[in-house]
Motif scaffolding. Structure first.
Motif, short mmCIF file in Angstrom:
data_model
loop_
_atom_site.label_atom_id
_atom_site.label_comp_id
_atom_site.label_asym_id
_atom_site.label_seq_id
_atom_site.Cartn_x
_atom_site.Cartn_y
_atom_site.Cartn_z
N ARG A 25 45.25 25.74 42.11
CA ARG A 25 44.78 27.09 41.81
C ARG A 25 45.83 28.13 42.15
O ARG A 25 46.02 29.10 41.40
N LYS A 26 46.51 27.91 43.24
CA LYS A 26 47.54 28.87 43.65
C LYS A 26 48.68 28.93 42.64
O LYS A 26 49.27 29.97 42.42
N ASN A 27 48.98 27.81 42.02
CA ASN A 27 50.11 27.76 41.09
C ASN A 27 49.74 28.11 39.65
O ASN A 27 50.61 28.15 38.78
N MET A 28 48.46 28.32 39.39
CA MET A 28 48.05 28.63 38.02
C MET A 28 48.30 30.11 37.71
O MET A 28 48.08 30.96 38.57
N PRO A 29 48.73 30.41 36.49
CA PRO A 29 48.85 31.82 36.10
C PRO A 29 47.47 32.44 36.06
O PRO A 29 46.46 31.73 36.02
N PRO A 30 47.39 33.78 36.06
CA PRO A 30 46.09 34.43 35.98
C PRO A 30 45.33 33.98 34.73
O PRO A 30 45.92 33.69 33.69
N GLU A 31 44.03 33.92 34.87
CA GLU A 31 43.20 33.41 33.79
C GLU A 31 43.43 34.18 32.48
O GLU A 31 43.42 33.61 31.40
N GLU A 32 43.69 35.46 32.60
CA GLU A 32 43.88 36.28 31.41
C GLU A 32 45.13 35.84 30.64
O GLU A 32 45.15 35.82 29.41
#
Lengths: 124, 124
Positions: A25-32
DNA sequence: CGAACATATGAATAGTTGCTCATGTGTTCA
DNA sequence: TGAACACATGAGCAACTATTCATATGTTCG
């Protein structure tokens, strides 16, 4: 544990790898951003649009030319060109009655080539 | 001219740039290839699948983990994983009751990065 | 074996999409 | 000015898709 119940709202499983989930989750880009990314690829996810973009990568063309090339109607092409213009992938210029379309983004061919790599590689 | 009528079946315009059309047609990949290309991008054209693929690029994960991470149901994730597997973009291995999924193609991240270039560039 | 758990899957549904058809807009030219 | 042409666009429809719900499959463990 209360924390788990907070995090897992819709998954009916017992969480197994909470540390993995937190790290990913920390490494994921923002959902948008990922939503916008999907919207971009949605544009490429239709063979009519792919063929239009590929054609425009070869040459600037008018609406009528594209319709003839793809053996479809002027209306269908015009609708898709509007879509492509909204996605900022094509631009146009008017010359008398004729409107010429061309690519507005040099990434298009690169994205296509990456996709072709996948298709050709495993002989799908 | 009869030839024109043969070429233009569904376009209701008078053909303007026959030479351009012929030249572009010669340089276009076979229609089937462009169709397959669109099918590939269709896979990337959904934010749930994009998020799954991005997550799997970070780490191998089980179905339950992915569902928790994306805050969606196990069933929805499982359906999409099946789709992704058919597209040969993910693979899985079973370990007891748990099934771990991971990326099956190293192009995925490259394709994403190309797409991000487009999104970030013009501040869409 | 049978209960518990992780995952898979079929059917149904609500939302989306790409095309067609009819018509509107903008331009040229006689 | 009005006919002809290139293109744009709105409404409607058929096809597709992503999710939900219910249930089935596969595995572990007591």
């Amino acid at each position: 544990m209360k924390k788990k119940a907070d995090v897992i709202e819709r998954c009916d499983c017992v969480m197994i790898h909470e540390d993995t989930i937190d790290r990913v989750r920390k490494n994921m880009p923002p959902e948008e951003t990922l939503y916008d990314l999907a919207e971009l690829f949605k544009v490429f996810g239709d063979s009519t649009r792919v063929r239009i973009l590929w054609a425009l990568d070869e040459s600037e063309m008018c609406v009528c030319d594209i319709a003839a090339l793809l053996n479809t109607t002027q209306s269908a092409v015009s609708h898709q060109l509007r879509y492509l213009k909204q996605a900022k992938l094509v631009k146009n210029r008017r010359e008398g009655k004729t409107v010429y379309y061309s690519l507005a983004d040099e990434h298009v061919k690169q994205i296509f080539d990456q996709g072709l790599d996948h298709i050709l590689e495993d002989g799908k």
